[in-house]
Design an enzyme around this catalytic site. Structure first.
Site, mmCIF file in Angstrom:
data_model
loop_
_atom_site.group_PDB
_atom_site.id
_atom_site.type_symbol
_atom_site.label_atom_id
_atom_site.label_comp_id
_atom_site.label_asym_id
_atom_site.label_seq_id
_atom_site.Cartn_x
_atom_site.Cartn_y
_atom_site.Cartn_z
ATOM 1 N N ASN A 55 -6.616 5.054 8.021
ATOM 2 C CA ASN A 55 -6.191 3.653 8.122
ATOM 3 C C ASN A 55 -6.831 2.879 6.980
ATOM 4 O OD1 ASN A 55 -5.131 1.228 9.351
ATOM 5 N ND2 ASN A 55 -7.200 0.780 10.087
ATOM 6 N N THR A 69 -10.099 6.874 14.736
ATOM 7 C CA THR A 69 -10.583 7.393 16.016
ATOM 8 C C THR A 69 -10.139 6.402 17.094
ATOM 9 O OG1 THR A 69 -12.667 6.255 15.688
ATOM 10 C CG2 THR A 69 -12.594 8.571 15.018
ATOM 11 N N LEU A 72 -2.761 2.243 18.515
ATOM 12 C CA LEU A 72 -2.215 3.533 18.957
ATOM 13 C C LEU A 72 -2.986 4.053 20.168
ATOM 14 C CD1 LEU A 72 -1.765 4.955 15.383
ATOM 15 C CD2 LEU A 72 0.100 4.529 17.009
ATOM 16 N N HIS A 88 -8.108 -0.931 6.078
ATOM 17 C CA HIS A 88 -8.445 -2.182 6.769
ATOM 18 C C HIS A 88 -9.028 -3.175 5.758
ATOM 19 C CE1 HIS A 88 -9.594 -4.807 10.035
ATOM 20 N NE2 HIS A 88 -10.746 -4.970 9.409
ATOM 21 N N ASN A 116 0.834 -1.218 0.000
ATOM 22 C CA ASN A 116 0.000 0.000 0.000
ATOM 23 C C ASN A 116 0.857 1.252 0.000
ATOM 24 O OD1 ASN A 116 -3.023 -0.519 0.154
ATOM 25 N ND2 ASN A 116 -2.186 -2.051 1.556
ATOM 26 N N GLU A 120 -11.558 4.211 18.828
ATOM 27 C CA GLU A 120 -12.044 2.835 18.773
ATOM 28 C C GLU A 120 -11.440 2.105 17.575
ATOM 29 O OE1 GLU A 120 -16.316 0.643 18.776
ATOM 30 O OE2 GLU A 120 -16.278 2.818 19.044
HETATM 31 C C1 GRF Z 1 -3.387 -4.570 4.139
HETATM 32 O O1 GRF Z 1 -4.227 -5.636 3.832
HETATM 33 C C2 GRF Z 1 -4.080 -3.569 5.020
HETATM 34 O O2 GRF Z 1 -5.463 -3.506 4.799
HETATM 35 C C3 GRF Z 1 -3.821 -4.121 6.388
HETATM 36 O O3 GRF Z 1 -2.530 -4.637 6.335
HETATM 37 C C4 GRF Z 1 -2.218 -5.007 5.005
HETATM 38 C C5 GRF Z 1 -0.945 -4.327 4.630
HETATM 39 O O4 GRF Z 1 -0.442 -4.765 3.400
HETATM 40 N N1 GRF Z 1 -4.040 -3.100 7.390
HETATM 41 P P1 GRF Z 1 0.856 -4.096 2.778
HETATM 42 O O5 GRF Z 1 1.947 -4.147 3.838
HETATM 43 O O6 GRF Z 1 0.510 -2.693 2.406
HETATM 44 O O7 GRF Z 1 1.178 -4.932 1.595
#
Ligand code: GRF
Length: 219
Positions: A111, A145, A97, A113, A18, A147
């Site tokens: 974030n 946030t 965090l 997810h 990412n 949560e």
């Molecule tokens: C992704 O699936 C993201 O949604 C999750 O952790 C993974 C990270 O993948 N939070 P990368 O390290 O960016 O390949």
């Protein structure tokens, strides 16, 4: 007058695909942002190498034995301070965090997810989606946030779970979508189009009823 580029810090723990999507988007100007620092809690994170290759400050901050969460996060804030990030992106950062850190970046921390939040917060989402025989799966970018995995959602990528899907095939398909929606959300923020106001996601001056939805091709 052109808007100055937005200073972005990215926190990672692993592969950093990412992060790479953000680096690539910034490089070909889909994203007017400067990735000023990448921080990992794991020294072996491949994402650190990706940052170095791109000429970005690649920082490792290990947790020290006996240190509590607030102490780690204070060290993290101190490490980031000289880079003065306007936006912090959690891209596979595998630590929770503390409220103080989250407060410091309220409305300017995103974030990604791997599930269609609010379904399946937490870990092991692909396995849980398969076990629950869910027809849909995907990924969500949301404001952070206090949560866990529960902040206001900005954009989601949706895909249909197919007969024969495995945790690996789902992980792969979800990643494809993550690499679309994360740069898009960051580019909206960097362009001043996206903000959080009284708990609502505002895009282009209008409160979203729900996250923007992007479907897998062929869905
Ligand atoms: C992704 O699936 C993201 O949604 C999750 O952790 C993974 C990270 O993948 N939070 P990368 O390290 O960016 O390949």
């Amino acid at each position: 007058m052109t808007r100055p580029t937005t200073r972005v810090a990215v926190l990672i723990s692993g592969e950093g695909s990412n992060l790479q999507a953000l680096i690539d988007a910034a490089r070909d100007a889909r994203l007017r942002a400067d990735i000023v620092a990448v921080v990992s809690n794991r020294s072996a994170a491949r994402g650190l190498e990706r940052a170095r290759t791109a000429g970005i400050a690649a920082l490792h901050l290990a947790a020290i034995r006996g240190q509590d969460r607030a102490e780690y996060d204070a060290a993290l804030a101190k490490l980031l301070a000289p880079y003065d990030p306007e936006l912090v992106v959690l891209a596979g950062f595998m630590r929770i965090l503390s409220p103080t850190f989250i407060e410091q970046f309220a409305g300017r921390m995103l974030n990604i997810h791997p599930s269609l939040l609010p379904q399946f917060p937490g870990l092991d989402t692909h396995r849980r989606v398969l076990d629950a025989r869910e027809p849909w799966h995907g990924a969500t970018v949301h404001f952070v946030t206090a949560e866990l995995d529960a902040g206001p959602a900005i954009i989601q990528y949706r895909l249909r779970v197919r007969a024969g899907d495995t945790t690996e095939s789902l992980a792969q398909r979800v990643h494809v979508g993550e690499h679309i929606i994360l740069p898009r959300a960051v580019s909206w923020f960097a362009a001043g189009r996206l903000r959080l106001a009284s708990g609502s996601v505002m895009l282009d001056g209008r409160a979203l009823d729900g996250p923007v939805s992007v479907d897998e091709e062929g869905t």
